[in-house]
Design a protein around this motif. Structure first.
Motif, PDB file in Angstrom:
ATOM      1  N   UNK A 250      74.985   4.837  11.333  1.00  0.00           N
ATOM      2  CA  UNK A 250      73.645   5.159  10.824  1.00  0.00           C
ATOM      3  C   UNK A 250      72.582   4.462  11.659  1.00  0.00           C
ATOM      4  N   UNK A 251      72.823   3.211  12.054  1.00  0.00           N
ATOM      5  CA  UNK A 251      71.870   2.488  12.909  1.00  0.00           C
ATOM      6  C   UNK A 251      71.680   3.234  14.229  1.00  0.00           C
ATOM      7  N   UNK A 252      72.762   3.722  14.808  1.00  0.00           N
ATOM      8  CA  UNK A 252      72.675   4.486  16.047  1.00  0.00           C
ATOM      9  C   UNK A 252      71.915   5.788  15.870  1.00  0.00           C
ATOM     10  N   UNK A 253      72.228   6.507  14.792  1.00  0.00           N
ATOM     11  CA  UNK A 253      71.553   7.778  14.531  1.00  0.00           C
ATOM     12  C   UNK A 253      70.065   7.588  14.291  1.00  0.00           C
TER      13      UNK A 253
ATOM     14  N   UNK B 298      66.151  12.366   2.939  1.00  0.00           N
ATOM     15  CA  UNK B 298      66.983  12.340   1.728  1.00  0.00           C
ATOM     16  C   UNK B 298      68.159  11.382   1.916  1.00  0.00           C
ATOM     17  N   UNK B 299      68.765  11.388   3.113  1.00  0.00           N
ATOM     18  CA  UNK B 299      69.876  10.472   3.394  1.00  0.00           C
ATOM     19  C   UNK B 299      69.373   9.026   3.363  1.00  0.00           C
ATOM     20  N   UNK B 300      68.225   8.788   3.960  1.00  0.00           N
ATOM     21  CA  UNK B 300      67.644   7.448   3.963  1.00  0.00           C
ATOM     22  C   UNK B 300      67.311   6.969   2.561  1.00  0.00           C
ATOM     23  N   UNK B 301      66.787   7.878   1.741  1.00  0.00           N
ATOM     24  CA  UNK B 301      66.460   7.528   0.353  1.00  0.00           C
ATOM     25  C   UNK B 301      67.723   7.162  -0.418  1.00  0.00           C
TER      26      UNK B 301
END
Length: 158
Positions: free
Chosen positions: A81-84, A106-109
């Motif tokens: 996720x950090x890379x993306x 939405x994924x971040x939330x």
């Protein structure tokens, strides 16, 4: 034949050099990952400066950006996720096409809500949020960290 004898004599030296290179590589990578998790790194981009200023004024300023915005249960998932998100943010920072108000995906939330529930598990333990499993902390507490004004039907609600 001489090459084979040379390699046999130098095997221990080559193994030691390889081990030292691996240790140095892990140390550099670990240091880079630790640095990239700090607010000073995140706020170095122009588009994240408002988020950094509002975070610094919040009561969650003791936490790093990654503590809230990256998954914490699994190191591999956290790095993916950090890379993306890092590539996404770098791309848009380079193009200078971030909107004035950055919206979380939405994924971040979902990641932020999971991290809220992880840290505040005791607080929400006996509430409907815990029982339903569908905790949506940011629905009510959206402006708590980054001082965003909630807007309903086009009207700011404070």
């Amino acid at each position: 034949m001489e090459w084979k004898n040379y390699l046999e004599r130098k095997t221990l030296t080559f193994m030691l050099i390889g081990a030292l290179a691996a240790i140095a590589g892990f140390a550099i990578a670990g240091g880079g990952i630790a640095y990239a998790d700090k607010a000073s790194f995140c706020s170095s981009c122009h588009s994240m400066q408002h988020a950094a200023v509002t975070w610094q004024a919040s009561n969650h300023r003791q936490f790093s950006c990654g503590d809230c915005h990256l998954p914490q249960e699994n190191l591999v998932e956290k790095m993916i996720v950090k890379g993306q998100t890092g590539m996404h943010d770098t791309y848009h920072e380079f193009l200078r096409d971030y909107p004035d108000t950055i919206r979380i995906s939405a994924k971040g939330r979902a990641i932020v809500n999971d991290n809220c529930a992880r840290c505040h598990a005791y607080t929400i333990g006996n509430t409907f949020m815990s029982a339903s499993g569908g905790h949506a902390c940011t629905k009510c507490h959206r402006g708590m960290i980054h001082n965003q004004i909630v807007v309903k039907e086009g009207v700011p609600v404070e």
